[in-house]
Enzyme design. Structure first.
Site, PDB file in Angstrom:
ATOM      1  N   CYS A 264      18.639  56.694  83.236  1.00  0.00           N
ATOM      2  CA  CYS A 264      18.420  56.455  84.658  1.00  0.00           C
ATOM      3  C   CYS A 264      19.760  56.216  85.334  1.00  0.00           C
ATOM      4  O   CYS A 264      20.737  55.886  84.667  1.00  0.00           O
ATOM      5  CB  CYS A 264      17.561  55.205  84.885  1.00  0.00           C
ATOM      6  SG  CYS A 264      15.879  55.384  84.269  1.00  0.00           S
TER       7      CYS A 264
ATOM      8  N   GLY B 229      18.801  61.233  86.053  1.00  0.00           N
ATOM      9  CA  GLY B 229      17.347  61.173  86.164  1.00  0.00           C
ATOM     10  C   GLY B 229      16.908  61.939  87.381  1.00  0.00           C
ATOM     11  O   GLY B 229      17.300  61.599  88.497  1.00  0.00           O
TER      12      GLY B 229
ATOM     13  N   ASN C  69      18.504  50.564  83.885  1.00  0.00           N
ATOM     14  CA  ASN C  69      18.863  51.695  83.029  1.00  0.00           C
ATOM     15  C   ASN C  69      19.012  51.189  81.602  1.00  0.00           C
ATOM     16  O   ASN C  69      19.787  50.266  81.360  1.00  0.00           O
ATOM     17  CB  ASN C  69      20.176  52.313  83.536  1.00  0.00           C
ATOM     18  CG  ASN C  69      20.765  53.368  82.601  1.00  0.00           C
ATOM     19  OD1 ASN C  69      21.964  53.559  82.565  1.00  0.00           O
ATOM     20  ND2 ASN C  69      19.935  54.066  81.862  1.00  0.00           N
ATOM     21  N   GLY C  70      18.285  51.814  80.678  1.00  0.00           N
ATOM     22  CA  GLY C  70      18.345  51.401  79.268  1.00  0.00           C
ATOM     23  C   GLY C  70      16.960  51.065  78.773  1.00  0.00           C
ATOM     24  O   GLY C  70      16.001  51.073  79.547  1.00  0.00           O
TER      25      GLY C  70
ATOM     26  N   CYS D 276      27.327  53.361  74.325  1.00  0.00           N
ATOM     27  CA  CYS D 276      26.681  54.606  73.872  1.00  0.00           C
ATOM     28  C   CYS D 276      27.669  55.760  73.889  1.00  0.00           C
ATOM     29  O   CYS D 276      28.104  56.208  74.952  1.00  0.00           O
ATOM     30  CB  CYS D 276      25.509  54.925  74.790  1.00  0.00           C
ATOM     31  SG  CYS D 276      24.823  56.570  74.525  1.00  0.00           S
TER      32      CYS D 276
ATOM     33  N   TYR E 237      27.679  63.836  76.267  1.00  0.00           N
ATOM     34  CA  TYR E 237      26.784  64.684  77.049  1.00  0.00           C
ATOM     35  C   TYR E 237      26.326  64.090  78.372  1.00  0.00           C
ATOM     36  O   TYR E 237      26.273  64.773  79.377  1.00  0.00           O
ATOM     37  CB  TYR E 237      25.530  65.018  76.213  1.00  0.00           C
ATOM     38  CG  TYR E 237      24.399  65.614  77.023  1.00  0.00           C
ATOM     39  CD1 TYR E 237      24.437  66.950  77.406  1.00  0.00           C
ATOM     40  CD2 TYR E 237      23.311  64.835  77.431  1.00  0.00           C
ATOM     41  CE1 TYR E 237      23.414  67.502  78.171  1.00  0.00           C
ATOM     42  CE2 TYR E 237      22.294  65.382  78.194  1.00  0.00           C
ATOM     43  CZ  TYR E 237      22.343  66.713  78.559  1.00  0.00           C
ATOM     44  OH  TYR E 237      21.345  67.249  79.315  1.00  0.00           O
TER      45      TYR E 237
ATOM     46  N   SER F  84      27.193  71.898  80.166  1.00  0.00           N
ATOM     47  CA  SER F  84      27.583  70.702  79.407  1.00  0.00           C
ATOM     48  C   SER F  84      28.642  70.997  78.344  1.00  0.00           C
ATOM     49  O   SER F  84      29.405  70.118  77.980  1.00  0.00           O
ATOM     50  CB  SER F  84      26.352  70.048  78.787  1.00  0.00           C
ATOM     51  OG  SER F  84      25.688  70.965  77.953  1.00  0.00           O
TER      52      SER F  84
ATOM     53  N   CYS G 158      17.026  57.660  69.530  1.00  0.00           N
ATOM     54  CA  CYS G 158      17.697  56.568  70.242  1.00  0.00           C
ATOM     55  C   CYS G 158      16.645  55.607  70.802  1.00  0.00           C
ATOM     56  O   CYS G 158      15.683  56.035  71.426  1.00  0.00           O
ATOM     57  CB  CYS G 158      18.532  57.123  71.395  1.00  0.00           C
ATOM     58  SG  CYS G 158      19.320  55.825  72.365  1.00  0.00           S
TER      59      CYS G 158
ATOM     60  N   CYS H 246      28.196  52.632  70.025  1.00  0.00           N
ATOM     61  CA  CYS H 246      26.959  52.854  69.258  1.00  0.00           C
ATOM     62  C   CYS H 246      26.914  54.328  68.924  1.00  0.00           C
ATOM     63  O   CYS H 246      27.038  55.173  69.811  1.00  0.00           O
ATOM     64  CB  CYS H 246      25.730  52.491  70.093  1.00  0.00           C
ATOM     65  SG  CYS H 246      24.174  52.914  69.238  1.00  0.00           S
TER      66      CYS H 246
END
Ligand code: 5GP
Ligand code: MG
Length: 465
Positions: free
Chosen positions: A2, A28, A102-103, A238, A244, A286, A385, A436
């Site tokens: 998000c 998002g 977000n998360g 992350c 990406y 990407s 994830c 992570c």
């Protein structure tokens, strides 16, 4: 995934949030919402669709006030539901509390059980609603103590913005999983998932929030505090944001995303060069930056072998398998004149299911490419994830049960190589142990929910199968 934004002290706070959300659209595109406060009343608009469609002139004009928060939502499987669109708004003792998150939280079962036992009723299936319940229960002290108390109970990944009356609060979890940055616009402040949102609204980038930091914005005043849990957790940002997810024109985790991606590509070229290739190309968009880094490292020309159609529109942005297949075909068209008879190095940022890659390679072959050597600028993604990236279940992640040779066979390339884990971590500016990378190793830095839990989030239900 998000995108979130917060605006303090601006005459047209909601419009600023609206513009900022445009730059966070990639985080998002399923739904968007804004809540604003004018000193007396709270206003909110939420709709499905991309930012441009979720608001119109009338709804924007109705979002009055000098403080606002906004959200762009990435639907994880199964939750395309208007009631789950954020910000989430509640009233408590005559005071509005809105949240945009977000998360993904990881201890939701425990929290739901506790809160429901105490009589809480939930309006949505979003973990974000939990924040509000915890907040109103943590009554002692001032707002910052409430917040710290509430947030010390949640585990997992959260970058979050709150609108409590006229106060805007931004928090990054102590692990720092998701990005969140702070900027200045005239007399007020902006919080945004990524710095590209600040650029768009001409705000000045100040800094990123630190993991475990809470910033309280009231008018032109800014206070910074730390959660009691800060420092007790390892910082695990992350790494897939860099590979990406984030926009290349953003600065996150102390680095510029474009430059990180180029370094990943250069490292990939060092580890896995190809002899006698005619040129390097990316799978757009990407893969562009890693391809550039790869080509520059080896001194091989970079060509554009396929063209992206930018006019697909929101009709197709739906998270079902059928639509995904169609999107692959409608999105990219190969250029035969470039590809015919050529030995090509194709650089891609990542392989998730392998199905997109397979169909793109097929398209390149049909356009006449003679040999295709595929290079991936991250290691094989083997584990789902639980912290907010929308990866499918383990069994849908092709690298979870296929060797690299088997994947090469599936996507029908002449050779396939991935960047090594060490190579990936080595090119990060912050040391590797502040990231992570559980999706590559399966070693989760925060305990993941058990698959027995009936309180799994929408986004976690499918990955735990
Ligand atoms: P695959 O070949 O695995 O089907 O698709 C790989 C492509 O998906 C790559 O182009 C990559 O950029 C993109 N990708 C990587 N992660 C995600 C994600 O979380 N969501 C979506 N929609 N695409 C992703
Ligand atoms: Mg891609």
């Amino acid at each position: 995934m998000c995108g979130i934004i917060g605006v303090s002290k601006h005459d047209e706070a909601a419009k600023v949030a609206f513009m900022g959300l445009y730059a966070l659209q990639h985080r998002g595109e399923e739904a968007a919402g804004i809540a604003s406060f004018d000193g007396k009343d709270i206003y909110i608009t939420k709709n499905q669709g991309q930012v441009a469609d979720a608001f119109d002139e009338r709804s924007l004009a109705s979002l009055k006030g000098y403080a606002a928060i906004g959200h762009s939502r990435y639907s994880t499987t199964g939750s395309s539901n208007i009631k789950n669109v954020q910000p989430f708004l509640a009233m408590h003792k005559g005071k509005p509390i809105a949240v945009a998150h977000n998360g993904n939280l990881t201890n939701t079962e425990e929290l739901y059980l506790k809160l429901e036992e105490e009589g809480a009723i939930f309006q949505t299936t979003m973990d974000s609603e939990i924040f509000v319940h915890l907040l109103v229960r943590a009554k002692n002290g001032n707002l910052k103590d409430w917040m710290a108390n509430a947030l010390s109970q949640v585990e997992g990944a959260y970058s979050v913005v709150f609108l409590v009356g006229e106060t805007i609060i931004g928090v990054r979890d102590p692990h720092g999983f998701r990005p969140l940055c702070l900027g200045k616009l005239n007399d007020g402040y902006i919080l945004a998932s990524e710095s590209c949102a600040l650029d768009l609204i001409n705000a000045q980038f100040i800094r990123e929030l630190e993991p475990g930091e809470m910033v309280v914005l009231q008018g032109d005043k800014l206070e910074s505090h730390f959660l009691p849990t800060k420092g007790k957790a390892r910082i695990t940002q992350c790494i897939f944001e860099n590979i990406y997810f984030a926009r290349p024109d953003s600065n996150i985790f102390g680095d510029n995303v474009y430059e990180v991606r180029k370094r990943l590509g250069a490292q990939l070229a060092k580890e896995h060069p190809v002899k006698g290739a005619d040129f390097v190309m990316a799978i757009p968009d990407s893969g562009n930056y890693a391809a550039l880094g790869y080509a520059q490292e080896l001194g091989i020309p970079l060509e554009v072998g396929m063209i992206r159609n930018h006019y697909i529109g929101r009709t197709f942005i739906q998270p079902s398998q059928f639509m995904r297949d169609f999107r692959v075909r409608v999105k990219l068209n190969p250029i035969s004149a470039v590809l015919k008879g050529k030995k090509v190095i194709v650089v891609e940022d990542s392989i998730v299911r392998g199905t997109t890659s397979r169909s793109r390679i097929e398209v390149l072959r049909s356009a006449g490419a003679k040999e295709i050597h595929m290079r991936i600028s991250c290691p094989p993604i083997k584990s789902p994830c639980f912290y907010g990236i929308d990866f499918p279940s383990k069994k849908e992640l092709i690298a979870s049960d296929h060797s690299v040779a088997q994947i090469a066979e599936f996507i029908k390339v002449d050779s396939l190589e991935y960047l090594s884990l060490k190579g990936m971590l080595d090119v990060m500016k912050s040391p590797g142990n502040t990231f992570c990378y559980a999706c590559f190793t399966g070693e989760y830095p925060v305990k993941i929910p058990s698959n027995q839990s009936k309180y799994l989030l929408e986004g976690q239900k499918h990955i735990n199968k």
